[in-house]
Motif scaffolding. Structure first.
Motif, PDB file in Angstrom:
ATOM      1  N   GLN A  48       0.828  -1.497  -0.064  1.00 25.61           N
ATOM      2  CA  GLN A  48      -0.208   0.110   0.104  1.00 25.61           C
ATOM      3  C   GLN A  48       0.881   1.481  -0.133  1.00 25.61           C
ATOM      4  O   GLN A  48       2.363   1.028  -0.235  1.00 25.61           O
ATOM      5  N   MET A  53       0.604  -4.517   3.416  1.00 28.77           N
ATOM      6  CA  MET A  53      -0.807  -4.714   4.221  1.00 28.77           C
ATOM      7  C   MET A  53      -1.454  -6.512   4.418  1.00 28.77           C
ATOM      8  O   MET A  53      -0.303  -6.762   3.256  1.00 28.77           O
ATOM      9  N   ARG A  55      -4.613  -9.101   4.567  1.00 30.97           N
ATOM     10  CA  ARG A  55      -5.621  -8.585   5.115  1.00 30.97           C
ATOM     11  C   ARG A  55      -5.773 -10.747   5.181  1.00 30.97           C
ATOM     12  O   ARG A  55      -5.464 -11.364   4.685  1.00 30.97           O
ATOM     13  N   THR A  86     -12.992  -5.137   8.094  1.00 30.12           N
ATOM     14  CA  THR A  86     -13.633  -3.904   6.696  1.00 30.12           C
ATOM     15  C   THR A  86     -14.994  -4.853   6.909  1.00 30.12           C
ATOM     16  O   THR A  86     -15.487  -5.723   6.888  1.00 30.12           O
ATOM     17  N   THR A  87     -15.030  -4.237   5.157  1.00 29.08           N
ATOM     18  CA  THR A  87     -17.099  -4.840   5.052  1.00 29.08           C
ATOM     19  C   THR A  87     -16.920  -5.935   4.476  1.00 29.08           C
ATOM     20  O   THR A  87     -17.611  -6.764   4.033  1.00 29.08           O
ATOM     21  N   ARG A 164     -11.810 -12.596 -12.435  1.00 33.62           N
ATOM     22  CA  ARG A 164     -11.718 -12.103 -11.699  1.00 33.62           C
ATOM     23  C   ARG A 164     -12.478 -12.145 -10.769  1.00 33.62           C
ATOM     24  O   ARG A 164     -12.916 -13.615  -9.931  1.00 33.62           O
ATOM     25  N   LYS A 165     -12.318 -11.775  -9.334  1.00 31.68           N
ATOM     26  CA  LYS A 165     -12.001 -11.673  -7.822  1.00 31.68           C
ATOM     27  C   LYS A 165     -13.836 -12.262  -8.269  1.00 31.68           C
ATOM     28  O   LYS A 165     -15.270 -11.899  -8.850  1.00 31.68           O
ATOM     29  N   LYS A 167     -16.766 -13.441  -5.070  1.00 30.25           N
ATOM     30  CA  LYS A 167     -17.448 -13.101  -3.714  1.00 30.25           C
ATOM     31  C   LYS A 167     -18.833 -13.725  -4.005  1.00 30.25           C
ATOM     32  O   LYS A 167     -19.684 -13.400  -4.677  1.00 30.25           O
ATOM     33  N   GLN A 207     -20.318  -4.143  -7.272  1.00 29.26           N
ATOM     34  CA  GLN A 207     -20.373  -2.508  -6.551  1.00 29.26           C
ATOM     35  C   GLN A 207     -19.039  -1.973  -7.855  1.00 29.26           C
ATOM     36  O   GLN A 207     -18.735  -2.325  -8.886  1.00 29.26           O
ATOM     37  N   ARG A 250     -16.020  -8.795 -14.602  1.00 34.26           N
ATOM     38  CA  ARG A 250     -16.848  -9.267 -13.065  1.00 34.26           C
ATOM     39  C   ARG A 250     -18.036  -9.685 -13.968  1.00 34.26           C
ATOM     40  O   ARG A 250     -18.885  -9.622 -14.705  1.00 34.26           O
ATOM     41  N   ASN A 460     -13.889   1.929  -6.944  1.00 38.29           N
ATOM     42  CA  ASN A 460     -14.027   0.253  -6.239  1.00 38.29           C
ATOM     43  C   ASN A 460     -15.265   0.297  -5.503  1.00 38.29           C
ATOM     44  O   ASN A 460     -15.178  -1.038  -4.959  1.00 38.29           O
ATOM     45  N   CYS A 462     -15.018   0.063  -1.950  1.00 35.05           N
ATOM     46  CA  CYS A 462     -14.798  -0.618  -0.389  1.00 35.05           C
ATOM     47  C   CYS A 462     -15.459  -0.168   0.041  1.00 35.05           C
ATOM     48  O   CYS A 462     -16.013  -1.479   1.042  1.00 35.05           O
ATOM     49  N   HIS A 464     -18.720   0.667   0.428  1.00 32.00           N
ATOM     50  CA  HIS A 464     -19.811  -0.218   0.181  1.00 32.00           C
ATOM     51  C   HIS A 464     -20.667   1.619  -0.281  1.00 32.00           C
ATOM     52  O   HIS A 464     -22.678   1.622  -0.207  1.00 32.00           O
TER      53      HIS A 464
END
Ligand code: HEM
Ligand code: SF4
Lengths: 555, 94
Positions: A48, A53, A55, A86-87, A164-165, A167, A207, A250, A460, A462, A464
């Motif tokens: 970062q 960082m 996670r 985090t969210t 892509r990621k 969730k 999002q 996505r 992005n 994050c 929301h």
């Protein structure tokens, strides 16, 4: 809660050793940064603005006391004495050194935690309702299903390099406390035709730059077939999702461009070939996993508690805490307690090592050794005796953890923004702090009632912001920080994306503008109407006017 | 005018290319380059991946950040603009 078996433990340990070797090779020069970066990301390590960082995954947000205590130890030993929830119900450490990361992962492994799949184009940590297994409005506890999904998706060879990621969120109640329609796949437990567990499936939510709400793709997939159905969705995505443009990669873009009907047909085609026995979840395995999530042995208690009632009468602060942070429980005589990580002037989601230790102690003492991370960047003790709530509250207050603002306007969700994040356009934390100071009066906050303010430091999302009742998005205007405001978003079972109200504002105008919008709401609301209901009834215009009124007068 | 900045491999901290291509921690010590030299300076940093991660050029006037990214670079130079939230003492060095 779920305990690792020998395979889980071996896998996590092997991963730690592998990463130790990779770090050594990076430091010795055997690996270039380009070679190393995807390897570190596979272990949740980002670089970062100011530091690395890390996670750490908190599967479906569930932790026990020893795990929380270990997070505190890591914060104190390898970081600056705090962590950030985090969210996505994970915890992030903002300052670890590269050479310490293998040791940190080893410390985590000892308490059955890791950072696998917290980054990368794979299936990320599955999230769920923070009150899972504790609320009285639940069809079924979603956590065993989350655990099944975790085991299925962890280092899944076919789904480790998706476009892509990805969730996934799962809920077991009608009420959506996990924002399932903002996920690539959202699952809601329903009762099938024969009373068996089944899943309503939403797909294509997300999002970021091009926000979409998930659309219903199936009304009731039987529980035993859910892995086959998810495999079908992921296979369709893996084959058809775009890989040429990161902004269009996505699944939300695939679903939107094909249309839900055509996408469903493709998934059904895959599903038909997959439906055979090998992806069926055997009943015995389901029972084995469910056993880990069996309710704790609750005492047989009366519905009401004299100690609780007396404390409410005796102390206005406790009464306020009980109104806002203590939630109904399915078991008579018990409650769930929300620990707000949003003190006045605080950084949403931050918690010190000492506070983590306090929470660990309190979970052990009062909540069957269980603590949850909430999507709102708060913590929850899920199973507390009503009798114990006054003592719990006193201990929380001593630790600076008793802010009685859960779901009120200062329960702000915010990403780290430009204070930490290398992708940001603007800071979010100082704007959240400004709001929390300006709107601090709890009596006023209670009068306003539940309002969700969400902030992100870039598109992005994050934080929301798209689904905040009031959303704040940091934008860059020629090197200056500006903030775009949206109204009317909602993350729940009536999910909606907010509407942009107008031109963006400089930082110091954001909190006053939001205050004016809330003041306007107090004037135009009808009896018992929540902020979001008023927005739905009257639209964004009155709020737009309130937000810009003095600004326009001054211009 | 430009300076070269990067993150340090060992701990990720913000560093700059200083005199004699030494890594330095403060902007004040960063070596300032004219346009043509700047790119070769960046390349020299990139050639030392054991110290400089992702080196890139930043616009400055004197030693003050001046380009579009001046806010981001000021925050990188000075650390987060917010404390770490915490009203309570953590017992740890911050
Ligand atoms: C190291 C810091 C972070 C980086 C580099 C990062 C990166 C990103 C990126 C690139 C996206 C957009 C994904 C896409 O549209 O495909 C995203 C989305 C998101 N991130 Fe982060 N993020 C970071 C920190 C956080 C934090 C601290 C939170 C929670 C507070 C968070 C939660 C989320 C969520 C909820 C989304 C929206 C997911 C969606 O598209 O539906 N991230 N992040
Ligand atoms: S929304 Fe943007 S600024 Fe905020 S954490 Fe995500 S990537 Fe960083």
């Amino acid at each position: 809660m779920y305990r690792y078996d020998e395979f889980d433990a071996a896998l996590v340990r092997e991963r730690v050793e592998e990463f130790r070797d990779q770090v050594e090779r990076r430091v010795s020069g055997a690996l270039t940064e380009d070679e190393f970066k995807p390897l570190r990301l596979m272990n949740g390590v980002y670089l970062q603005l100011h530091a690395y960082m890390l996670r750490v995954a908190v599967p479906y947000g569930v932790m026990n006391g020893p795990q929380m205590r270990r997070l505190a130890y890591i914060a104190r030993t390898y970081d600056k004495g705090y962590g950030h929830f985090t969210t996505r119900t994970n915890i992030q450490f903002n300052w670890p050194a590269l050479s310490d990361l293998p040791a940190i992962l080893e410390d985590l492994a000892e308490v059955e935690m890791h950072a696998i799949q917290t980054s990368g184009n794979c299936i990320r940590n599955v999230t769920t309702d923070v009150f899972a297994g504790a609320t009285d409005d639940e069809i079924e506890d979603p956590r065993p299903w989350c655990e099944i999904l975790r085991q299925w998706s962890t280092i899944h060879p076919e789904f480790s390099f998706l476009p892509r990621k990805f969730k996934v969120a799962v809920i077991g109640a009608e009420k959506d406390r996990a924002a399932i329609r903002t996920h690539d796949v959202g699952l809601r437990i329903v009762r099938g035709a024969d009373g068996e567990t089944a899943f309503q499936v939403f797909v294509g939510g997300g999002q970021g730059r091009l926000p979409h709400l998930g659309q219903e793709i199936a009304t009731a997939v039987p529980g035993s077939e859910i892995l086959a159905y998810l495999t079908a969705i992921l296979r369709a995505y893996n084959l058809l999702g775009r890989r040429d443009n990161i902004h269009k990669a996505r699944i939300k873009i695939l679903v939107a461009s094909l249309g839900i009907e055509a996408f469903r047909e493709e998934v059904e085609r895959q599903f038909a070939t997959l439906r055979q026995e090998d992806l069926r979840i055997p009943d015995a395995e389901m029972d084995r996993i469910r056993a880990y999530f069996a309710p704790p042995t609750f005492a047989d208690l009366p519905k009401t508690s004299g100690a609780f009632d007396r404390a409410v009468l005796a102390d206005a602060d406790f009464a306020r805490f009980s109104r806002n942070n203590i939630r109904r429980h399915r078991q008579a005589g018990y409650a769930s307690v929300v620990i707000s990580l949003k003190p006045v002037d605080g950084v949403p989601g931050d918690i010190t090592a000492a506070q983590m230790e306090t929470v660990a102690d309190l979970a052990e003492r009062f909540s069957f050794d269980e603590v949850r991370a909430a999507y709102e960047q708060n913590l929850v003790l899920p199973h507390v005796r009503l009798d114990d709530t006054p003592a719990l509250w006193r201990a929380l207050r001593e630790a600076g953890l008793a802010t009685a603002n859960a779901d009120l306007v200062t329960d702000i969700i915010a990403c780290p923004g430009l204070d930490y994040c290398s992708l940001a356009n603007a800071r979010s934390i100082p704007v959240a702090q400004d709001l929390s100071r300006r709107l601090a009066d709890l009596a006023w906050q209670e009068k306003v009632g539940p309002v969700r303010i969400n902030m992100s430091g870039c598109i992005n999302a994050c934080g929301h912001h798209h689904v905040g009742h009031i959303g704040v998005l940091g934008v860059d205007r020629k090197g200056e920080e500006y903030y775009q405001i949206t109204v009317g978003g909602s993350p729940d079972e009536q999910a909606a994306l907010g509407e942009i109200v107008g031109r963006s504002l400089p930082a110091d105008e954001v909190a006053p503008a939001i205050q004016r919008a809330l003041d306007r709401y107090l004037v135009i609301r009808t009896e018992g109407e929540r902020f979001i209901d008023t927005v739905r009834r009257v639209g964004a215009d009155p709020f737009r006017q309130a937000i810009y009124e003095t600004l326009d007068a001054a211009a | 005018m430009r300076i070269v900045t990067a993150n340090r491999l060992s701990d990720g901290r913000v560093i700059y290319l200083g005199e004699d291509d030494r890594p330095v921690e403060s902007v004040a010590e960063a070596a300032v380059f004219e346009a043509a030299e700047a790119e070769t300076a960046q390349a020299r940093a990139a050639a030392r991946p054991e110290v400089f991660v992702n080196p890139y050029l930043v616009e400055v006037t004197g030693h003050a950040f001046s380009g579009r990214d001046r806010l981001k670079e000021s925050i990188r130079a000075a650390g987060p603009t917010v404390g770490n939230s915490l009203s309570t003492d953590t017992g740890a060095a911050v």
